[in-house]
Motif scaffolding. Structure first.
Motif, PDB file in Angstrom:
ATOM      1  N   SER A 147       0.835  -1.210   0.000  1.00  0.00           N
ATOM      2  CA  SER A 147       0.000   0.000   0.000  1.00  0.00           C
ATOM      3  C   SER A 147       0.865   1.255   0.000  1.00  0.00           C
ATOM      4  O   SER A 147       0.580   2.229  -0.705  1.00  0.00           O
ATOM      5  CB  SER A 147      -0.920   0.010   1.219  1.00  0.00           C
ATOM      6  OG  SER A 147      -1.788  -1.097   1.207  1.00  0.00           O
ATOM      7  N   LEU A 150       2.095   2.426  -3.498  1.00  0.00           N
ATOM      8  CA  LEU A 150       1.146   3.219  -4.280  1.00  0.00           C
ATOM      9  C   LEU A 150       0.952   4.604  -3.680  1.00  0.00           C
ATOM     10  O   LEU A 150       0.789   5.588  -4.405  1.00  0.00           O
ATOM     11  CB  LEU A 150      -0.190   2.491  -4.380  1.00  0.00           C
ATOM     12  CG  LEU A 150      -0.199   1.195  -5.199  1.00  0.00           C
ATOM     13  CD1 LEU A 150      -1.595   0.586  -5.221  1.00  0.00           C
ATOM     14  CD2 LEU A 150       0.276   1.442  -6.624  1.00  0.00           C
ATOM     15  N   HIS A 170      -4.169   2.648 -10.870  1.00  0.00           N
ATOM     16  CA  HIS A 170      -5.433   2.391 -10.186  1.00  0.00           C
ATOM     17  C   HIS A 170      -5.933   0.980 -10.510  1.00  0.00           C
ATOM     18  O   HIS A 170      -6.392   0.244  -9.625  1.00  0.00           O
ATOM     19  CB  HIS A 170      -6.486   3.428 -10.599  1.00  0.00           C
ATOM     20  CG  HIS A 170      -7.705   3.406  -9.742  1.00  0.00           C
ATOM     21  ND1 HIS A 170      -8.819   4.175 -10.013  1.00  0.00           N
ATOM     22  CD2 HIS A 170      -8.016   2.697  -8.613  1.00  0.00           C
ATOM     23  CE1 HIS A 170      -9.742   3.944  -9.098  1.00  0.00           C
ATOM     24  NE2 HIS A 170      -9.281   3.057  -8.234  1.00  0.00           N
ATOM     25  N   GLY A 173      -4.016  -1.389  -8.547  1.00  0.00           N
ATOM     26  CA  GLY A 173      -4.463  -1.393  -7.149  1.00  0.00           C
ATOM     27  C   GLY A 173      -5.727  -2.202  -6.951  1.00  0.00           C
ATOM     28  O   GLY A 173      -5.872  -2.928  -5.959  1.00  0.00           O
ATOM     29  N   ILE A 174      -6.665  -2.088  -7.919  1.00  0.00           N
ATOM     30  CA  ILE A 174      -7.911  -2.866  -7.837  1.00  0.00           C
ATOM     31  C   ILE A 174      -7.611  -4.349  -7.981  1.00  0.00           C
ATOM     32  O   ILE A 174      -8.144  -5.189  -7.235  1.00  0.00           O
ATOM     33  CB  ILE A 174      -8.900  -2.400  -8.940  1.00  0.00           C
ATOM     34  CG1 ILE A 174      -9.340  -0.953  -8.670  1.00  0.00           C
ATOM     35  CG2 ILE A 174     -10.098  -3.327  -9.024  1.00  0.00           C
ATOM     36  CD1 ILE A 174     -10.104  -0.321  -9.797  1.00  0.00           C
ATOM     37  N   ASP A 179      -6.317  -1.238  -3.281  1.00  0.00           N
ATOM     38  CA  ASP A 179      -7.174  -0.051  -3.289  1.00  0.00           C
ATOM     39  C   ASP A 179      -8.127  -0.001  -2.096  1.00  0.00           C
ATOM     40  O   ASP A 179      -8.732   1.036  -1.823  1.00  0.00           O
ATOM     41  CB  ASP A 179      -7.971   0.012  -4.593  1.00  0.00           C
ATOM     42  CG  ASP A 179      -8.992  -1.112  -4.686  1.00  0.00           C
ATOM     43  OD1 ASP A 179      -8.622  -2.278  -4.396  1.00  0.00           O
ATOM     44  OD2 ASP A 179     -10.163  -0.839  -5.036  1.00  0.00           O
ATOM     45  N   ARG A 180      -8.282  -1.153  -1.408  1.00  0.00           N
ATOM     46  CA  ARG A 180      -9.177  -1.170  -0.250  1.00  0.00           C
ATOM     47  C   ARG A 180      -8.592  -0.415   0.944  1.00  0.00           C
ATOM     48  O   ARG A 180      -9.314  -0.069   1.872  1.00  0.00           O
ATOM     49  CB  ARG A 180      -9.486  -2.627   0.151  1.00  0.00           C
ATOM     50  CG  ARG A 180     -10.387  -3.337  -0.839  1.00  0.00           C
ATOM     51  CD  ARG A 180     -10.925  -4.640  -0.278  1.00  0.00           C
ATOM     52  NE  ARG A 180      -9.874  -5.646  -0.152  1.00  0.00           N
ATOM     53  CZ  ARG A 180      -9.562  -6.527  -1.102  1.00  0.00           C
ATOM     54  NH1 ARG A 180     -10.228  -6.511  -2.254  1.00  0.00           N
ATOM     55  NH2 ARG A 180      -8.612  -7.413  -0.927  1.00  0.00           N
ATOM     56  N   VAL A 184      -4.598   4.512   0.199  1.00  0.00           N
ATOM     57  CA  VAL A 184      -4.465   4.329  -1.252  1.00  0.00           C
ATOM     58  C   VAL A 184      -5.646   4.978  -1.962  1.00  0.00           C
ATOM     59  O   VAL A 184      -5.481   5.678  -2.967  1.00  0.00           O
ATOM     60  CB  VAL A 184      -4.367   2.827  -1.606  1.00  0.00           C
ATOM     61  CG1 VAL A 184      -4.367   2.626  -3.119  1.00  0.00           C
ATOM     62  CG2 VAL A 184      -3.114   2.212  -0.993  1.00  0.00           C
ATOM     63  N   GLY A 185      -6.842   4.744  -1.438  1.00  0.00           N
ATOM     64  CA  GLY A 185      -8.029   5.363  -2.030  1.00  0.00           C
ATOM     65  C   GLY A 185      -7.938   6.876  -2.040  1.00  0.00           C
ATOM     66  O   GLY A 185      -8.326   7.534  -3.019  1.00  0.00           O
ATOM     67  N   PHE A 188      -5.550   8.172  -4.823  1.00  0.00           N
ATOM     68  CA  PHE A 188      -6.185   8.090  -6.145  1.00  0.00           C
ATOM     69  C   PHE A 188      -7.259   9.174  -6.294  1.00  0.00           C
ATOM     70  O   PHE A 188      -7.423   9.764  -7.370  1.00  0.00           O
ATOM     71  CB  PHE A 188      -6.790   6.704  -6.373  1.00  0.00           C
ATOM     72  CG  PHE A 188      -5.795   5.666  -6.790  1.00  0.00           C
ATOM     73  CD1 PHE A 188      -5.058   5.820  -7.954  1.00  0.00           C
ATOM     74  CD2 PHE A 188      -5.569   4.528  -6.024  1.00  0.00           C
ATOM     75  CE1 PHE A 188      -4.127   4.870  -8.347  1.00  0.00           C
ATOM     76  CE2 PHE A 188      -4.644   3.574  -6.406  1.00  0.00           C
ATOM     77  CZ  PHE A 188      -3.915   3.744  -7.571  1.00  0.00           C
ATOM     78  N   LEU A 204     -15.185   7.042  -7.347  1.00  0.00           N
ATOM     79  CA  LEU A 204     -14.274   6.434  -6.373  1.00  0.00           C
ATOM     80  C   LEU A 204     -14.694   6.799  -4.954  1.00  0.00           C
ATOM     81  O   LEU A 204     -14.704   5.934  -4.054  1.00  0.00           O
ATOM     82  CB  LEU A 204     -12.846   6.907  -6.646  1.00  0.00           C
ATOM     83  CG  LEU A 204     -11.752   6.425  -5.689  1.00  0.00           C
ATOM     84  CD1 LEU A 204     -11.684   4.899  -5.654  1.00  0.00           C
ATOM     85  CD2 LEU A 204     -10.394   6.990  -6.095  1.00  0.00           C
TER      86      LEU A 204
END
Length: 701
Positions: A147, A150, A170, A173-174, A179-180, A184-185, A188, A204
């Protein structure tokens, strides 16, 4: 016996740890030197603690980092990955990315932490493409990003040129499930906001399971950065409804989104965030921006710590409002606190010197700029050039310009614009020719300034050459360039060419419509002026003071009393625009020419400002047309008290008396005119002359 020789490594390790915990007065490198003087051999723990303490201190240099690196190699400790990674972080913090990369390449073993450190370093120091390349290299060598990888990488993609790479990251990450992670979210989310892809940011944000305060702040900031202030406020309200506790960044973000400072100030007091320095600074800056300098001052004085950002914002606000006395008072306070202006604040203050009455203070600030070294900044020099131009001291502006060692385009634009503003259009054109010889390509500002100069002296030939240059170089004739072209053609007497330029603009701005309306009224095409007023409304634009000044002038020139009344009523009642002296002069002139003197006097009586010479003169002109001697004499007295040197007063009264055969009064008026230093015959005319042919030949397309 030297005590240091009897002390072992644990003692020095304890000193380094204590520096980390409480930042002692002993710099970490001094402790390390004492260790070496004690003939002790540092180990991996020593270097690990040293580098952590080194990173903790903000006063380190590249030379000191290199010294540590040398000792690390000599001691053979560079084989330890975690020690090298700590040194890598130190290089990154100092911005020494070449050293960091060389160290990274020389590492015998690398772990994910080392990769992350260099990727993050590239990203933070502006090496966006290098960060992405290193991330790809990391994947090729079989390392699994975390994590934090990113989080360090994605800020590099926050620009339009790298939006594709950001979307790819992205997708990665998914795919990997990284991305969870809320951090990280959030990165982005910030990336899409900076790239202007608000739709992706919104999707998002809605899909995020865990929305932290950072997520909400980022979304508020995203809308604010893209000018969607209502949406930013809506997200802020949603955040409150979800009982997410706001922090100082929330306040700063919502203030940057054009929120009402008083409402946000109350919220900050209620939540206890108002004590934060960044909140106080932001509130003071926003209050100053909106011209509420009193509130900004009260807020600034309520804090125990003096803040240069807040104080410079307050000074700039006073300067922008033209209240130079209070600006100087704040500046004196800043000097007492040993604070120094930066270049941006200096430019703001110099912009406040708008009148020749400020010449002495302006020159004093010029001296401050020289002694403080701020004059080395091109922005400051340009501001000084503009200031002297407003003082009508073009020689000082030219002297400053010619003393500049490097003259970027912005400086050429400043001096050209300054000469035009000072009424020295021919000098502006000569400077333009010099600028071309120096190899600079004119931009929209250059062209617009020169077109304004052509308008001043009626130099149609040069204006046409500028138009040709615009077309040849495929520059868009929009907004202020298109407006400047239209204005030039109108003032040079070519309404047909002005119409052609106007028709070539896809979506004319309000200024372009206003210029055409004013042009038609000047040329006596009042019906075309009214047609363009209707066209302005059909495009969905809202008329302003200049629009109504144009249509009222058209009514005056055409003697259209009914239309004039209607437009004046529209302006004041439907659009709630307060008339200024020019609007009143048009209305009074219109009524005076129609011999509606009683109505004209009622208009003057109901004025929200004191009538000036133009208003009284407009009515006096009507008296001359209709030979109203008694009212004319009353108006002449008004004009005389306002400005006894007003040449038009004597001319109109002389003509009025002459129309009635009152020759003794004509003689008295002419005697008064001679006593005031005028003869009623002086005037100015402008024609194109052959002396400009040389200028034409210098113009390089």
């Amino acid at each position: 016996m030297n005590l240091s020789k009897s002390i072992g490594l644990p003692f020095f390790h304890a000193l380094l740890k204590s520096h980390l915990e409480i930042k002692t007065s002993n710099p970490p490198l001094l402790v390390f030197r004492q260790l070496l003087q004690s003939k002790l051999k540092p180990d991996d723990l020593t270097f690990s603690l040293l580098l952590k303490a080194f990173a903790f201190d903000s006063l380190n240099t590249k030379v000191e980092a290199n010294q540590i690196h040398t000792h690390l190699i000599k001691s053979g400790v560079h084989q330890f990955v975690y020690v090298c990674t700590a040194l890598l972080n130190s290089y990154v913090k100092l911005g020494c990315m070449k050293n960091a990369r060389l160290l990274f390449d020389d590492m015998p073993d690398r772990d994910v932490v080392a990769w992350n450190a260099l990727i993050c370093g590239y990203s933070r120091n502006g090496y966006d493409f290098d960060a992405l390349c290193l991330f790809v290299e990391m994947l090729r060598e079989g390392f699994s990003p975390q994590s934090s990888t990113l989080v360090g990488l994605v800020p590099s993609c926050g620009q339009h040129a790298l939006v594709f790479q950001g979307r790819s990251a992205h997708g990665f990450g998914i795919k990997t499930g990284l991305d969870r992670d809320s951090q990280v979210g959030n990165v982005f989310l910030s990336m899409y906001a900076k790239c202007g892809d608000l739709e992706a940011a919104e999707i998002l944000f809605e899909e995020m399971v865990e929305k932290t305060v950072v997520s909400w702040n980022t979304m508020i900031g995203a809308y604010g950065q893209n000018g969607l202030f209502d949406e930013a406020m809506y997200v802020f309200k949603q955040m409150q409804e979800k009982y997410v506790e706001a922090n100082s960044i929330t306040i700063v973000s919502i203030l940057s989104a054009n929120a009402n400072p008083e409402i946000i100030h109350c919220f900050a007091i209620k939540t206890g965030i108002v004590c934060d320095d960044s909140v106080v600074t932001s509130l003071a800056c926003v209050y100053s921006k909106y011209g509420d300098t009193d509130s900004a001052e009260l807020l600034y004085r309520s804090t125990p710590i003096d803040n240069i950002v807040s104080l410079t914002a307050i000074i700039s606000s006073y300067a922008e409002k033209g209240d130079m006395d209070l600006a100087m008072t704040c500046f004196a306070r800043m000097k007492q606190l040993n604070m120094k202006l930066d270049a941006v604040a200096m430019v703001s203050i110099l912009g406040g010197f708008k009148s020749p009455d400020h010449t002495d203070i302006g020159r004093a600030f010029h001296g401050y700029g020289v002694t403080s070294g701020l004059c080395i900044h091109t922005l400051v020099t340009n501001a000084l050039i503009s200031m002297y131009s407003r003082f009508d001291d073009t020689e000082a502006a030219l002297s400053l310009f010619y003393e500049m060692q490097e003259k970027p385009l912005i400086s050429w634009n400043s001096i050209i614009s300054g000469c035009v503003q000072a009424g020295r259009a021919s000098d502006a054109m000569e400077l333009f020719c010099q600028m071309k010889m120096y190899g600079h390509t004119p931009d929209f500002i250059t062209i617009a300034s020169l077109l304004s100069g052509c308008s001043q002296i009626g130099y149609l030939q040069f204006g046409k050459k500028l138009h040709t240059y615009i077309l040849r170089n495929k520059l868009e004739v929009e907004d202020f360039v298109g407006t400047a072209l239209i204005d030039m053609y109108i003032k040079c007497g070519s309404i047909e060419l002005a119409e052609r330029v106007f028709r070539s603009i896809k979506e004319p701005c309000l200024a372009s419509w206003n210029t055409m309306i004013t042009g038609y009224s000047l040329c006596g095409f009042e019906r075309k002026a009214f047609t363009h007023y209707s066209g302005l409304l059909e495009q969905g634009l809202k008329p302003d003071k200049i629009t109504f000044l144009g249509v009222l002038a058209a009514c005056t020139h055409g003697g259209l009393v009914h239309e004039g009344r209607r437009y004046f009523q529209l302006m004041t009642e439907e659009y709630m625009i307060t008339p200024n002296l020019q609007h009143y002069a048009c209305m009074v002139g219109l009524l005076g020419r129609a011999a509606l003197f009683e109505e004209a006097l009622v208009v003057i009586k109901n004025m929200q400002v004191e009538p000036d010479c133009a208003v009284w003169g407009a009515l006096l002109s009507g008296c001359c047309i209709h030979q109203e001697v008694k009212l004319g004499e009353y108006l002449a007295k008004k004009l005389y008290l306002l400005d006894y040197r007003h040449g038009g007063l004597y001319v109109m009264m002389s003509n009025l008396y002459a129309s009635q055969g009152m020759w003794d009064d004509v003689a008295k008026v002419r005697e008064m005119m001679r006593e005031t230093g005028g003869d009623g015959c002086s005037g100015v005319s402008s024609v194109e002359v052959t002396s400009f042919e040389e200028m034409d030949n210098k113009f390089i397309s």
